[in-house]
Design a protein around this motif. Sequence first.
Motif, PDB file in Angstrom:
ATOM      1  N   ARG A  74     -13.263  -3.293  12.717  1.00 12.91           N
ATOM      2  CA  ARG A  74     -12.218  -2.469  12.102  1.00 12.91           C
ATOM      3  C   ARG A  74     -12.235  -1.034  12.612  1.00 12.91           C
ATOM      4  N   GLU A  77       3.114  -3.520   9.624  1.00 15.55           N
ATOM      5  CA  GLU A  77       1.704  -3.852   9.887  1.00 15.55           C
ATOM      6  C   GLU A  77       0.728  -2.841   9.317  1.00 15.55           C
ATOM      7  N   ILE A 109       0.992  -1.040   6.605  1.00 14.12           N
ATOM      8  CA  ILE A 109       1.210  -0.749   5.187  1.00 14.12           C
ATOM      9  C   ILE A 109       0.446  -1.720   4.290  1.00 14.12           C
ATOM     10  N   ASP A 110       0.207  -1.260   3.075  1.00 14.27           N
ATOM     11  CA  ASP A 110      -0.297  -2.121   2.010  1.00 14.27           C
ATOM     12  C   ASP A 110       0.871  -2.487   1.106  1.00 14.27           C
ATOM     13  N   GLN A 111       1.460  -1.499   0.449  1.00 12.31           N
ATOM     14  CA  GLN A 111       2.627  -1.694  -0.402  1.00 12.31           C
ATOM     15  C   GLN A 111       3.657  -0.609  -0.111  1.00 12.31           C
ATOM     16  N   THR A 147       4.305   4.762  -0.807  1.00  9.64           N
ATOM     17  CA  THR A 147       3.759   3.768   0.121  1.00  9.64           C
ATOM     18  C   THR A 147       2.254   3.941   0.217  1.00  9.64           C
ATOM     19  N   THR A 148       1.557   2.828   0.210  1.00  6.61           N
ATOM     20  CA  THR A 148       0.110   2.843   0.451  1.00  6.61           C
ATOM     21  C   THR A 148      -0.165   2.148   1.774  1.00  6.61           C
ATOM     22  N   TYR A 149      -1.254   2.553   2.417  1.00  8.06           N
ATOM     23  CA  TYR A 149      -1.528   2.088   3.772  1.00  8.06           C
ATOM     24  C   TYR A 149      -2.569   0.969   3.786  1.00  8.06           C
ATOM     25  N   ALA A 150      -2.485   0.172   4.839  1.00  9.68           N
ATOM     26  CA  ALA A 150      -3.455  -0.908   5.040  1.00  9.68           C
ATOM     27  C   ALA A 150      -4.812  -0.308   5.400  1.00  9.68           C
ATOM     28  N   GLY A 151      -5.822  -1.132   5.315  1.00 10.03           N
ATOM     29  CA  GLY A 151      -7.155  -0.698   5.723  1.00 10.03           C
ATOM     30  C   GLY A 151      -7.288  -0.697   7.230  1.00 10.03           C
ATOM     31  N   HIS A 186      -5.690  -1.732  10.883  1.00 11.42           N
ATOM     32  CA  HIS A 186      -4.230  -1.853  10.894  1.00 11.42           C
ATOM     33  C   HIS A 186      -3.528  -0.568  10.464  1.00 11.42           C
ATOM     34  N   LYS A 187      -4.219   0.290   9.765  1.00 11.72           N
ATOM     35  CA  LYS A 187      -3.660   1.578   9.349  1.00 11.72           C
ATOM     36  C   LYS A 187      -3.101   2.364  10.540  1.00 11.72           C
TER      37      LYS A 187
END
Length: 404
Positions: free
Chosen positions: A85, A252, A254-256, A262-266, A269-270
Amino acid sequence: MLDIKKIRADFPILNREVNGHPLVYFDNAATSQKPSQVIDKIVEYYTMYNANIHRGVHALSQEATDLFEASREKCRAFFNIPTARQCIFTSGNTHSINAVASGAHVFVKKGDEVIVSAVEHHSNIVPWQMLCERVGAHLRVIPVLDNGQLDMKAYHELLNPKTAFVVVNHISNALGVTNPVKEIVAGAHKYQAKVLIDGAQSCGHMKVDVQDINADFYTMAGHKMCGPTGIGLLYGTEEALNELPPYQGGGEMIDQVTFEHTTYAGLPHKFEAGTPNIAGGIALGAAVDYLNEVGMDNIAAYENELLVYGTEQIKSIPGAVIYGDVTDKAAVISFNVEGLHPYDLGTIIDKLGIAVRTGHHCAQPVMDRYQIAGTIRASFAFYNTKEEIDVMVQALQRAVNMLS
Protein backbone atom coordinates in the motif's frame (compact mmCIF):
# COMPACT_ATOMS: atom_id res chain seq x y z
CA MET A 1 29.88 -12.03 -15.41
CA LEU A 2 27.07 -11.03 -17.75
CA ASP A 3 26.39 -12.76 -21.05
CA ILE A 4 26.21 -9.50 -23.00
CA LYS A 5 25.54 -11.21 -26.32
CA LYS A 6 22.51 -12.99 -24.84
CA ILE A 7 21.32 -9.81 -23.12
CA ARG A 8 21.60 -7.76 -26.30
CA ALA A 9 19.50 -10.35 -28.14
CA ASP A 10 16.65 -9.51 -25.73
CA PHE A 11 16.50 -5.89 -26.99
CA PRO A 12 15.07 -5.81 -30.53
CA ILE A 13 15.91 -2.14 -31.16
CA LEU A 14 19.64 -2.86 -30.86
CA ASN A 15 19.42 -4.72 -34.17
CA ARG A 16 18.41 -1.66 -36.19
CA GLU A 17 20.54 0.73 -38.19
CA VAL A 18 20.47 4.52 -38.11
CA ASN A 19 21.68 6.42 -41.17
CA GLY A 20 23.13 3.19 -42.53
CA HIS A 21 25.15 2.42 -39.40
CA PRO A 22 24.50 0.00 -36.53
CA LEU A 23 22.72 1.82 -33.71
CA VAL A 24 24.91 2.76 -30.74
CA TYR A 25 22.46 3.86 -28.06
CA PHE A 26 24.09 5.97 -25.35
CA ASP A 27 21.05 7.98 -24.21
CA ASN A 28 20.03 5.69 -21.38
CA ALA A 29 19.76 8.52 -18.85
CA ALA A 30 16.86 9.85 -20.93
CA THR A 31 15.17 6.48 -21.33
CA SER A 32 16.27 2.86 -21.34
CA GLN A 33 15.51 0.40 -24.10
CA LYS A 34 12.97 -2.38 -23.51
CA PRO A 35 13.57 -6.13 -23.68
CA SER A 36 11.22 -8.42 -25.56
CA GLN A 37 9.95 -9.73 -22.23
CA VAL A 38 8.48 -6.29 -21.48
CA ILE A 39 7.22 -5.60 -25.00
CA ASP A 40 5.54 -9.01 -25.16
CA LYS A 41 3.79 -8.38 -21.83
CA ILE A 42 2.17 -5.22 -23.21
CA VAL A 43 0.93 -7.11 -26.27
CA GLU A 44 -0.28 -9.97 -24.07
CA TYR A 45 -2.31 -7.64 -21.88
CA TYR A 46 -4.16 -6.01 -24.76
CA THR A 47 -4.60 -9.38 -26.49
CA MET A 48 -5.74 -11.45 -23.50
CA TYR A 49 -6.71 -9.36 -20.46
CA ASN A 50 -7.80 -5.90 -21.60
CA ALA A 51 -10.33 -4.70 -19.02
CA ASN A 52 -10.59 -2.07 -16.33
CA ILE A 53 -9.34 -3.12 -12.93
CA HIS A 54 -10.67 -3.12 -9.37
CA ARG A 55 -14.22 -2.56 -10.61
CA GLY A 56 -15.57 -5.60 -12.40
CA VAL A 57 -16.78 -9.00 -11.30
CA HIS A 58 -16.21 -10.53 -14.73
CA ALA A 59 -13.23 -12.75 -15.47
CA LEU A 60 -11.20 -10.30 -17.57
CA SER A 61 -11.37 -7.57 -14.92
CA GLN A 62 -10.37 -9.96 -12.19
CA GLU A 63 -7.45 -11.33 -14.25
CA ALA A 64 -6.21 -7.83 -15.12
CA THR A 65 -6.54 -6.76 -11.49
CA ASP A 66 -4.54 -9.75 -10.29
CA LEU A 67 -1.75 -9.05 -12.78
CA PHE A 68 -1.67 -5.34 -11.91
CA GLU A 69 -1.52 -5.98 -8.17
CA ALA A 70 1.08 -8.73 -8.67
CA SER A 71 3.24 -6.11 -10.38
CA ARG A 72 2.80 -3.78 -7.41
CA GLU A 73 4.06 -6.56 -5.15
CA LYS A 74 7.09 -7.13 -7.42
CA CYS A 75 7.93 -3.42 -7.20
CA ARG A 76 7.46 -3.50 -3.44
CA ALA A 77 10.00 -6.29 -3.08
CA PHE A 78 12.41 -4.80 -5.63
CA PHE A 79 12.77 -1.55 -3.67
CA ASN A 80 12.28 -3.14 -0.22
CA ILE A 81 9.12 -1.14 0.39
CA PRO A 82 7.54 -2.32 3.66
CA THR A 83 3.99 -2.80 2.36
CA ALA A 84 2.32 -2.83 -1.05
CA ARG A 85 0.00 0.00 0.00
CA GLN A 86 3.06 2.28 0.19
CA CYS A 87 3.83 1.57 -3.48
CA ILE A 88 1.83 4.16 -5.45
CA PHE A 89 1.60 3.84 -9.24
CA THR A 90 1.93 7.16 -11.08
CA SER A 91 2.48 8.18 -14.68
CA GLY A 92 6.18 8.74 -14.08
CA ASN A 93 8.82 10.33 -11.91
CA THR A 94 7.64 13.88 -12.58
CA HIS A 95 4.08 12.91 -11.62
CA SER A 96 5.38 11.36 -8.41
CA ILE A 97 7.26 14.52 -7.43
CA ASN A 98 4.29 16.75 -8.24
CA ALA A 99 1.95 14.49 -6.29
CA VAL A 100 4.03 15.20 -3.19
CA ALA A 101 4.74 18.87 -3.87
CA SER A 102 1.07 19.63 -4.57
CA GLY A 103 0.07 18.47 -1.09
CA ALA A 104 3.23 19.46 0.75
CA HIS A 105 1.49 22.53 2.22
CA VAL A 106 0.60 20.19 5.09
CA PHE A 107 4.34 20.03 5.86
CA VAL A 108 5.53 23.48 4.72
CA LYS A 109 4.08 26.70 6.15
CA LYS A 110 4.65 30.40 5.58
CA GLY A 111 8.18 31.40 6.51
CA ASP A 112 9.49 27.82 6.34
CA GLU A 113 12.37 26.78 4.12
CA VAL A 114 12.61 24.14 1.39
CA ILE A 115 16.10 22.96 0.48
CA VAL A 116 16.94 21.71 -3.01
CA SER A 117 20.33 20.98 -4.54
CA ALA A 118 22.07 22.81 -7.37
CA VAL A 119 22.17 19.62 -9.46
CA GLU A 120 18.44 18.95 -9.67
CA HIS A 121 16.45 18.18 -12.79
CA HIS A 122 13.86 20.89 -13.50
CA SER A 123 11.13 18.48 -12.38
CA ASN A 124 12.62 18.56 -8.88
CA ILE A 125 12.98 22.35 -8.83
CA VAL A 126 9.87 23.86 -10.40
CA PRO A 127 7.23 22.04 -8.28
CA TRP A 128 8.98 23.22 -5.11
CA GLN A 129 9.22 26.78 -6.39
CA MET A 130 5.46 26.61 -7.01
CA LEU A 131 4.91 25.29 -3.49
CA CYS A 132 6.99 28.09 -1.97
CA GLU A 133 5.04 30.68 -3.94
CA ARG A 134 1.73 29.22 -2.75
CA VAL A 135 2.54 29.08 0.95
CA GLY A 136 5.10 31.88 1.30
CA ALA A 137 8.08 29.62 2.01
CA HIS A 138 11.68 30.20 0.93
CA LEU A 139 13.77 28.05 -1.41
CA ARG A 140 17.35 27.36 -0.34
CA VAL A 141 19.98 25.72 -2.56
CA ILE A 142 22.81 23.33 -1.69
CA PRO A 143 25.79 24.49 -3.79
CA VAL A 144 27.81 22.13 -5.96
CA LEU A 145 31.59 21.86 -5.85
CA ASP A 146 33.79 22.06 -8.95
CA ASN A 147 33.93 18.26 -9.18
CA GLY A 148 30.13 17.95 -9.30
CA GLN A 149 29.66 16.75 -5.74
CA LEU A 150 27.36 18.59 -3.36
CA ASP A 151 28.94 20.88 -0.80
CA MET A 152 27.86 18.89 2.22
CA LYS A 153 29.41 21.36 4.66
CA ALA A 154 27.17 24.05 3.18
CA TYR A 155 24.18 21.68 3.35
CA HIS A 156 24.54 21.13 7.06
CA GLU A 157 24.89 24.89 7.54
CA LEU A 158 21.65 25.45 5.61
CA LEU A 159 19.71 23.17 7.94
CA ASN A 160 17.92 25.02 10.71
CA PRO A 161 14.64 24.91 12.68
CA LYS A 162 12.83 26.55 9.73
CA THR A 163 13.79 23.71 7.38
CA ALA A 164 10.56 21.89 6.52
CA PHE A 165 11.44 19.89 3.40
CA VAL A 166 14.60 18.70 1.65
CA VAL A 167 14.54 17.41 -1.95
CA VAL A 168 17.60 15.93 -3.66
CA ASN A 169 18.21 13.50 -6.50
CA HIS A 170 19.93 10.22 -5.77
CA ILE A 171 22.02 10.51 -8.94
CA SER A 172 22.42 13.67 -11.03
CA ASN A 173 21.00 13.19 -14.51
CA ALA A 174 23.32 15.92 -15.86
CA LEU A 175 26.58 14.72 -14.28
CA GLY A 176 25.99 11.16 -13.11
CA VAL A 177 27.35 11.97 -9.64
CA THR A 178 25.83 9.94 -6.80
CA ASN A 179 24.70 12.05 -3.86
CA PRO A 180 25.11 10.96 -0.19
CA VAL A 181 21.39 10.53 0.32
CA LYS A 182 21.58 8.74 3.67
CA GLU A 183 23.59 11.60 5.15
CA ILE A 184 21.17 14.12 3.62
CA VAL A 185 18.16 12.32 5.09
CA ALA A 186 19.72 11.93 8.52
CA GLY A 187 20.63 15.62 8.66
CA ALA A 188 17.14 16.75 7.67
CA HIS A 189 15.44 14.44 10.14
CA LYS A 190 17.36 16.03 12.99
CA TYR A 191 15.17 19.07 12.33
CA GLN A 192 12.00 16.99 11.76
CA ALA A 193 12.05 18.01 8.08
CA LYS A 194 10.53 15.74 5.45
CA VAL A 195 12.77 14.43 2.65
CA LEU A 196 12.03 13.43 -0.94
CA ILE A 197 14.70 11.60 -2.95
CA ASP A 198 14.37 11.65 -6.74
CA GLY A 199 15.41 8.16 -7.83
CA ALA A 200 14.87 8.53 -11.58
CA GLN A 201 18.53 7.87 -12.39
CA SER A 202 19.19 5.25 -9.73
CA CYS A 203 16.24 2.88 -10.02
CA GLY A 204 17.54 0.79 -12.95
CA HIS A 205 21.26 0.98 -12.28
CA MET A 206 21.82 0.10 -8.63
CA LYS A 207 20.12 -1.74 -5.80
CA VAL A 208 17.79 0.71 -4.04
CA ASP A 209 16.58 -0.04 -0.50
CA VAL A 210 14.12 2.66 0.55
CA GLN A 211 14.10 1.50 4.16
CA ASP A 212 17.88 1.79 4.36
CA ILE A 213 17.83 5.29 2.82
CA ASN A 214 15.03 6.23 5.25
CA ALA A 215 13.58 9.13 3.22
CA ASP A 216 9.95 10.08 3.69
CA PHE A 217 9.36 9.87 -0.07
CA TYR A 218 11.25 8.22 -2.91
CA THR A 219 10.29 8.46 -6.60
CA MET A 220 11.04 6.12 -9.51
CA ALA A 221 10.65 6.21 -13.30
CA GLY A 222 9.55 2.98 -15.01
CA HIS A 223 10.90 3.90 -18.43
CA LYS A 224 14.42 4.34 -17.05
CA MET A 225 14.48 0.78 -15.67
CA CYS A 226 13.60 -1.13 -18.86
CA GLY A 227 9.86 -0.60 -18.33
CA PRO A 228 7.44 1.30 -20.56
CA THR A 229 6.82 5.03 -20.58
CA GLY A 230 3.79 6.40 -18.74
CA ILE A 231 4.35 4.46 -15.52
CA GLY A 232 6.22 5.41 -12.36
CA LEU A 233 6.28 4.77 -8.65
CA LEU A 234 5.98 6.86 -5.53
CA TYR A 235 7.05 5.41 -2.20
CA GLY A 236 6.26 7.10 1.07
CA THR A 237 6.25 6.20 4.72
CA GLU A 238 2.75 5.39 5.92
CA GLU A 239 2.81 8.39 8.24
CA ALA A 240 3.74 10.78 5.43
CA LEU A 241 1.33 9.29 2.89
CA ASN A 242 -1.55 9.35 5.33
CA GLU A 243 -0.91 13.02 6.08
CA LEU A 244 -0.46 13.98 2.41
CA PRO A 245 -3.75 14.98 0.71
CA PRO A 246 -4.63 13.35 -2.63
CA TYR A 247 -3.24 14.95 -5.77
CA GLN A 248 -6.27 14.25 -7.99
CA GLY A 249 -9.94 13.53 -7.44
CA GLY A 250 -12.08 11.03 -9.31
CA GLY A 251 -12.93 7.39 -9.47
CA GLU A 252 -11.04 4.74 -7.51
CA MET A 253 -9.60 7.14 -4.92
CA ILE A 254 -12.84 7.58 -2.96
CA ASP A 255 -14.48 5.86 -0.03
CA GLN A 256 -17.87 7.60 0.00
CA VAL A 257 -19.11 10.50 -2.16
CA THR A 258 -22.07 12.76 -1.44
CA PHE A 259 -22.69 16.33 -2.52
CA GLU A 260 -22.11 17.38 1.07
CA HIS A 261 -18.86 15.51 1.76
CA THR A 262 -16.39 13.00 0.29
CA THR A 263 -14.11 10.61 2.11
CA TYR A 264 -11.05 9.06 0.52
CA ALA A 265 -9.96 5.47 0.05
CA GLY A 266 -7.01 4.07 1.93
CA LEU A 267 -3.53 3.59 0.52
CA PRO A 268 -2.53 3.14 -2.24
CA HIS A 269 -5.81 3.99 -4.00
CA LYS A 270 -6.05 7.42 -2.36
CA PHE A 271 -3.42 8.59 -4.88
CA GLU A 272 -4.54 6.56 -7.91
CA ALA A 273 -7.53 8.46 -9.32
CA GLY A 274 -9.05 7.23 -12.56
CA THR A 275 -8.09 4.37 -14.83
CA PRO A 276 -4.35 3.77 -14.46
CA ASN A 277 -1.86 2.71 -17.11
CA ILE A 278 -2.78 -0.93 -16.61
CA ALA A 279 -0.64 -2.33 -19.39
CA GLY A 280 2.28 -0.19 -18.23
CA GLY A 281 1.91 -1.33 -14.65
CA ILE A 282 1.86 -4.99 -15.63
CA ALA A 283 4.81 -4.51 -17.99
CA LEU A 284 6.76 -2.75 -15.24
CA GLY A 285 6.45 -5.96 -13.26
CA ALA A 286 7.99 -7.78 -16.23
CA ALA A 287 10.84 -5.25 -16.25
CA VAL A 288 11.45 -5.90 -12.56
CA ASP A 289 11.52 -9.64 -13.25
CA TYR A 290 14.07 -9.05 -16.01
CA LEU A 291 16.32 -6.86 -13.87
CA ASN A 292 16.17 -9.40 -11.07
CA GLU A 293 17.16 -12.16 -13.49
CA VAL A 294 20.18 -10.21 -14.70
CA GLY A 295 20.98 -9.12 -11.12
CA MET A 296 21.27 -5.54 -9.92
CA ASP A 297 24.73 -6.13 -8.44
CA ASN A 298 25.86 -7.53 -11.80
CA ILE A 299 24.37 -4.55 -13.60
CA ALA A 300 26.05 -2.03 -11.31
CA ALA A 301 29.45 -3.72 -11.58
CA TYR A 302 29.34 -4.03 -15.37
CA GLU A 303 28.12 -0.48 -15.90
CA ASN A 304 30.96 0.77 -13.70
CA GLU A 305 33.37 -1.07 -16.02
CA LEU A 306 31.85 0.80 -18.95
CA LEU A 307 32.13 4.08 -17.02
CA VAL A 308 35.83 3.60 -16.24
CA TYR A 309 36.63 2.53 -19.79
CA GLY A 310 34.54 5.27 -21.38
CA THR A 311 36.10 7.94 -19.17
CA GLU A 312 39.60 6.86 -20.19
CA GLN A 313 38.72 6.84 -23.88
CA ILE A 314 36.98 10.24 -23.87
CA LYS A 315 39.95 11.77 -22.03
CA SER A 316 42.10 10.68 -24.98
CA ILE A 317 40.26 13.20 -27.19
CA PRO A 318 42.28 16.45 -27.32
CA GLY A 319 40.44 19.24 -25.52
CA ALA A 320 37.89 16.97 -23.82
CA VAL A 321 36.58 18.23 -20.48
CA ILE A 322 34.50 15.92 -18.26
CA TYR A 323 32.13 17.42 -15.70
CA GLY A 324 31.53 15.40 -12.54
CA ASP A 325 34.67 13.33 -12.93
CA VAL A 326 34.53 11.51 -9.59
CA THR A 327 34.59 7.84 -8.62
CA ASP A 328 31.19 7.71 -6.90
CA LYS A 329 28.92 8.06 -9.90
CA ALA A 330 26.67 6.22 -12.32
CA ALA A 331 27.63 5.29 -15.88
CA VAL A 332 27.08 8.81 -17.20
CA ILE A 333 29.80 10.91 -18.81
CA SER A 334 28.94 14.56 -19.34
CA PHE A 335 31.62 16.33 -21.35
CA ASN A 336 32.60 18.97 -23.88
CA VAL A 337 35.43 19.44 -26.32
CA GLU A 338 36.99 22.88 -25.92
CA GLY A 339 36.08 25.32 -28.66
CA LEU A 340 33.29 23.17 -30.11
CA HIS A 341 29.56 23.30 -29.49
CA PRO A 342 28.07 20.05 -28.10
CA TYR A 343 25.12 20.25 -30.48
CA ASP A 344 27.43 20.27 -33.50
CA LEU A 345 29.34 17.22 -32.27
CA GLY A 346 26.14 15.38 -31.37
CA THR A 347 24.61 16.08 -34.78
CA ILE A 348 27.64 14.76 -36.66
CA ILE A 349 27.94 11.52 -34.70
CA ASP A 350 24.19 10.95 -35.06
CA LYS A 351 24.87 10.66 -38.80
CA LEU A 352 27.12 7.75 -37.85
CA GLY A 353 24.36 6.00 -35.87
CA ILE A 354 25.40 7.12 -32.39
CA ALA A 355 22.70 8.40 -30.03
CA VAL A 356 23.91 10.73 -27.27
CA ARG A 357 22.14 13.62 -25.58
CA THR A 358 23.29 17.21 -26.04
CA GLY A 359 22.10 20.36 -24.29
CA HIS A 360 21.33 21.31 -20.69
CA HIS A 361 19.54 18.01 -19.90
CA CYS A 362 16.68 19.82 -18.12
CA ALA A 363 19.23 21.01 -15.59
CA GLN A 364 20.00 24.59 -16.57
CA PRO A 365 21.34 25.59 -13.13
CA VAL A 366 24.05 22.94 -13.51
CA MET A 367 25.17 24.46 -16.80
CA ASP A 368 25.06 27.94 -15.28
CA ARG A 369 27.30 26.68 -12.47
CA TYR A 370 29.97 25.71 -15.02
CA GLN A 371 29.23 28.70 -17.29
CA ILE A 372 28.55 26.50 -20.31
CA ALA A 373 25.61 26.21 -22.71
CA GLY A 374 25.37 22.46 -22.34
CA THR A 375 27.27 19.20 -22.62
CA ILE A 376 27.40 15.97 -24.56
CA ARG A 377 26.05 13.24 -22.31
CA ALA A 378 26.91 9.61 -22.99
CA SER A 379 24.99 7.36 -20.62
CA PHE A 380 25.51 3.61 -20.60
CA ALA A 381 23.37 0.59 -19.71
CA PHE A 382 24.16 -3.05 -19.10
CA TYR A 383 23.37 -3.95 -22.73
CA ASN A 384 26.09 -1.62 -24.04
CA THR A 385 29.65 -2.68 -24.82
CA LYS A 386 33.19 -1.34 -24.77
CA GLU A 387 33.29 -1.85 -28.53
CA GLU A 388 30.41 0.62 -28.84
CA ILE A 389 32.38 3.11 -26.77
CA ASP A 390 35.28 2.73 -29.20
CA VAL A 391 32.91 3.45 -32.09
CA MET A 392 31.66 6.59 -30.35
CA VAL A 393 35.14 7.87 -29.56
CA GLN A 394 36.31 7.30 -33.13
CA ALA A 395 33.25 9.17 -34.39
CA LEU A 396 33.91 12.03 -31.98
CA GLN A 397 37.51 12.29 -33.11
CA ARG A 398 36.29 12.40 -36.72
CA ALA A 399 33.77 15.12 -35.82
CA VAL A 400 36.41 17.14 -33.97
CA ASN A 401 38.67 17.01 -37.02
CA MET A 402 35.82 18.17 -39.25
CA LEU A 403 34.97 21.12 -37.01
CA SER A 404 38.49 22.21 -36.09
